[in-house]
Design a protein around this motif. Structure first.
Motif, PDB file in Angstrom:
ATOM      1  N   SER A   1      -5.866   6.019   2.186  1.00 20.98           N
ATOM      2  CA  SER A   1      -5.191   4.757   2.448  1.00 20.98           C
ATOM      3  C   SER A   1      -6.081   3.785   3.211  1.00 20.98           C
ATOM      4  CB  SER A   1      -3.910   4.998   3.249  1.00 20.98           C
ATOM      5  OG  SER A   1      -4.215   5.377   4.579  1.00 20.98           O
ATOM      6  N   THR A   2      -5.781   2.499   3.049  1.00 22.68           N
ATOM      7  CA  THR A   2      -6.504   1.470   3.785  1.00 22.68           C
ATOM      8  C   THR A   2      -6.280   1.614   5.285  1.00 22.68           C
ATOM      9  OG1 THR A   2      -6.429  -0.081   1.929  1.00 22.68           O
ATOM     10  CG2 THR A   2      -6.694  -1.029   4.119  1.00 22.68           C
TER      11      THR A   2
ATOM     12  N   GLY B   1      -5.126   0.301  -3.406  1.00 23.13           N
ATOM     13  CA  GLY B   1      -5.201  -0.710  -4.449  1.00 23.13           C
ATOM     14  C   GLY B   1      -3.820  -1.253  -4.763  1.00 23.13           C
ATOM     15  N   HIS B   2      -3.785  -2.339  -5.499  1.00 18.22           N
ATOM     16  CA  HIS B   2      -2.519  -2.914  -5.967  1.00 18.22           C
ATOM     17  C   HIS B   2      -2.838  -3.651  -7.256  1.00 18.22           C
ATOM     18  CE1 HIS B   2       1.590  -3.917  -5.696  1.00 18.22           C
ATOM     19  NE2 HIS B   2       1.475  -5.132  -5.187  1.00 18.22           N
TER      20      HIS B   2
ATOM     21  N   TYR C   1      -5.897  -6.447  -1.396  1.00 19.01           N
ATOM     22  CA  TYR C   1      -6.612  -5.367  -2.069  1.00 19.01           C
ATOM     23  C   TYR C   1      -7.452  -5.884  -3.222  1.00 19.01           C
ATOM     24  CZ  TYR C   1      -3.191  -2.741   0.593  1.00 19.01           C
ATOM     25  OH  TYR C   1      -2.420  -2.254   1.609  1.00 19.01           O
ATOM     26  N   GLY C   2      -8.472  -5.118  -3.592  1.00 17.17           N
ATOM     27  CA  GLY C   2      -9.336  -5.550  -4.682  1.00 17.17           C
ATOM     28  C   GLY C   2     -10.028  -4.387  -5.353  1.00 17.17           C
ATOM     29  N   LEU C   3      -9.264  -3.345  -5.685  1.00 16.07           N
ATOM     30  CA  LEU C   3      -9.888  -2.164  -6.290  1.00 16.07           C
ATOM     31  C   LEU C   3     -10.049  -2.328  -7.800  1.00 16.07           C
ATOM     32  CD1 LEU C   3     -11.111   0.596  -5.946  1.00 16.07           C
ATOM     33  CD2 LEU C   3      -8.804   1.587  -6.000  1.00 16.07           C
TER      34      LEU C   3
ATOM     35  N   MET D   1     -13.238  -4.271  -3.644  1.00 17.84           N
ATOM     36  CA  MET D   1     -13.543  -5.424  -2.811  1.00 17.84           C
ATOM     37  C   MET D   1     -12.453  -5.550  -1.745  1.00 17.84           C
ATOM     38  SD  MET D   1     -14.594  -8.206  -5.735  1.00 17.84           S
ATOM     39  CE  MET D   1     -15.895  -7.911  -6.932  1.00 17.84           C
ATOM     40  N   LYS D   2     -12.647  -6.470  -0.840  1.00 16.03           N
ATOM     41  CA  LYS D   2     -11.676  -6.787   0.212  1.00 16.03           C
ATOM     42  C   LYS D   2     -11.233  -5.501   0.934  1.00 16.03           C
ATOM     43  CE  LYS D   2      -9.041  -9.309  -2.606  1.00 16.03           C
ATOM     44  NZ  LYS D   2      -8.011 -10.253  -3.058  1.00 16.03           N
ATOM     45  N   GLU D   3      -9.941  -5.287   1.124  1.00 14.82           N
ATOM     46  CA  GLU D   3      -9.470  -4.141   1.896  1.00 14.82           C
ATOM     47  C   GLU D   3      -9.359  -2.866   1.076  1.00 14.82           C
ATOM     48  OE1 GLU D   3      -6.084  -4.795   4.373  1.00 14.82           O
ATOM     49  OE2 GLU D   3      -6.780  -6.745   5.087  1.00 14.82           O
ATOM     50  N   SER D   4      -9.931  -2.866  -0.117  1.00 14.47           N
ATOM     51  CA  SER D   4      -9.923  -1.661  -0.943  1.00 14.47           C
ATOM     52  C   SER D   4     -11.146  -0.786  -0.718  1.00 14.47           C
ATOM     53  CB  SER D   4      -9.811  -2.029  -2.426  1.00 14.47           C
ATOM     54  OG  SER D   4      -8.496  -2.443  -2.728  1.00 14.47           O
TER      55      SER D   4
END
Length: 476
Positions: free
Chosen positions: A226-227, A250-251, A405-407, A448-451
């Motif tokens: 998890s983040t 991710g989302h 999120y940016g997975l 990317m980002k919080e992923s």
């Protein structure tokens, strides 16, 4: 019921420790136990890995490749046993488990080959009196913390490059599905890896994690989870500036344009959304369909979802296995109920199936969703597919990117121009274009980002376990 053990410095240990029961989520039955290790066992494993690193790091790339090739062959030979274990401990349908074990094997095979392709550089010097070189060296002892939802592939994706680079490893698997890791380490032992090179510690995540983060012999952490936990590891790593590779939450959005092949889109979304009962970090969580094909897509998609068979994953004809535990069922139910209360329409499924002691949820399709619904803001991690209509490509880009999120993301269009322009503006580390299952051993995986940070897979996955050392040689 089998009592499994930990593996430290070439020995199976933990017989005298308290035991953690591993439960089959399909029926609530105990399938085995593992020792509840803590700080002492973690430090012991780290010390063993540290000592082994002194010699393992000096082996040739060809020697390391040889060990990995033997491990790859053993995984292939034991594919069915590994798949049966995986299904029994975390519920994945048996055909999916077989697919995961085969996928896990590809990482070992790929990095057996990549071990021989770690190149340094000779850099042109600005003066005749100097030679400039860049050497590649293994980073050191690696701690690998793996998740429950892909207990084999997420381990080999970390272990393969670490061992190929010349690092030694301490593995901490999830308490929900640790037996797959035990069975893989058994194969490492059969492959002949020297003692201390591969170590496995099961038990208390907090205590083992504390030991990993505080022990300065651990130079690299590779984590999938998890983040929230990833952010904790970032903070804890700061004191010793430990290197991190983090594959976090991710989302994933799916954007389906009017010119998409509807049959291809339905097939791709089904593969992405319902694999492992929606319990994947790259599965489709938000489905955006352009208005021109929205109704026909939704109809065909709901029909396909209704045909999926739910049940104990050990049966050959099952499409959807159980969720990992009851709290996961509760979360999925809460997301569906919230969406329905805010105007979503139920087109398929919508019910928990827990009467027989398992943790099942029907494959569910929701139409008429909007951004105010929890399911469009939070990762559901279950077999629920929310579908939202959009009009313009610009609107779809804004909706897709409206997340921390940016997975992964997915795009379905037959237009090369539209697809290219759309993907250029999507802030995600992985994109499937007319493809619901883009992952492979030879390509980078990461967000990317919080992923997360860093990449796994491909040659970039090897880079994560290597240090670049610049050497200047005076020629006077």
């Amino acid at each position: 019921m089998t009592e499994y053990l930990m593996y430290i410095n070439g020995e199976w240990v933990g017989q005298d420790l308290d035991k953690l029961e591993v439960v089959n989520p399909a029926n609530g039955q105990i399938v085995g136990t593992v020792p509840i290790g803590g700080e002492a066992e973690a430090h012991e494993a780290i010390n063993a890995a540290y000592i082994a690193f002194q010699t393992w790091s000096q082996t040739t790339a060809y020697e390391r490749a040889g060990y990995l090739k033997r491990l790859h062959q053993l995984i292939v030979e034991n594919l069915e046993e590994l798949a049966q274990v995986m299904t029994s401990e975390m519920g994945k349908p048996i055909n999916e488990s077989r697919g995961e074990v085969a996928y896990a094997a590809t990482f070992i095979e790929w990095y057996a080959e990549e071990a021989k392709r770690v190149y340094g550089e000779t850099v042109p010097s600005h003066t005749r009196e100097k030679r400039m070189q860049v050497w590649k060296k293994p980073v050191g002892v690696v701690a690998a913390i793996t998740p429950w939802n892909f207990p084999a592939a997420m381990l080999t994706r970390k272990m393969g490059p670490a061992l190929a680079a010349g690092c030694t490893i301490v593995i901490k698997p999830s308490g929900e599905s640790p037996i797959s890791a035990v069975k893989l380490v058994e194969l490492c032992e059969k492959a002949g890896f020297p003692k201390g090179v591969v170590n496995l510690v099961t038990g208390s995540s907090s205590q083992i994690g504390k030991a990993i983060m505080e022990n300065d012999k651990v130079r690299k952490i590779t984590f999938t989870g998890s983040t929230e936990v990833g952010k904790v590891l970032i903070r804890q790593s700061a004191d010793q500036v430990k290197r991190l590779s983090l594959e976090l939450g991710g989302h994933a959005p799916i954007v389906i344009l009017d010119d998409a092949d509807v049959e291809v889109a339905v097939k791709g979304v089904m593969a992405s959304k319902f694999r492992n009962a929606g319990q994947t970090c790259v599965c489709a969580n938000r489905i955006y369909v352009q208005s021109g094909i929205h109704d026909v897509f939704l109809e065909k998609f709901a029909e396909a979802a209704k045909k999926l068979k739910v049940g104990d994953g050990i049966s050959e004809d099952i499409d959807i296995g159980p969720l990992i535990n009851r709290s996961s069922v509760d979360k999925v139910s809460r997301h569906v109920e919230d969406a329905l209360s805010k105007g979503a329409s139920l087109l398929a499924g919508g019910k928990a199936l827990t009467d027989e002691g398992g943790t099942f949820y029907e494959p569910t399709v929701l139409g008429g969703v909007n951004p105010s619904m929890i399911i469009m803001q939070e990762e559901t991690f279950g077999p629920v597919a929310p579908v939202q209509k959009f009009e313009t490509v610009e609107e779809a880009i804004q909706l897709a990117n409206d997340t921390p999120y940016g997975l992964a993301a997915y795009v379905f269009t037959q237009s090369v121009a539209k697809g290219t322009l759309l993907i250029e503006q999507l802030n995600f580390g992985i994109i499937g274009w007319n493809d619901g299952t883009p992952s492979a051993a030879q390509v980078p995986f990461g967000g990317m980002k919080e992923s997360g940070m860093g990449k796994e897979g491909g040659h970039e996955g090897m880079d994560a376990f290597l240090e670049s050392q610049y050497v200047a040689i005076g020629m006077n």
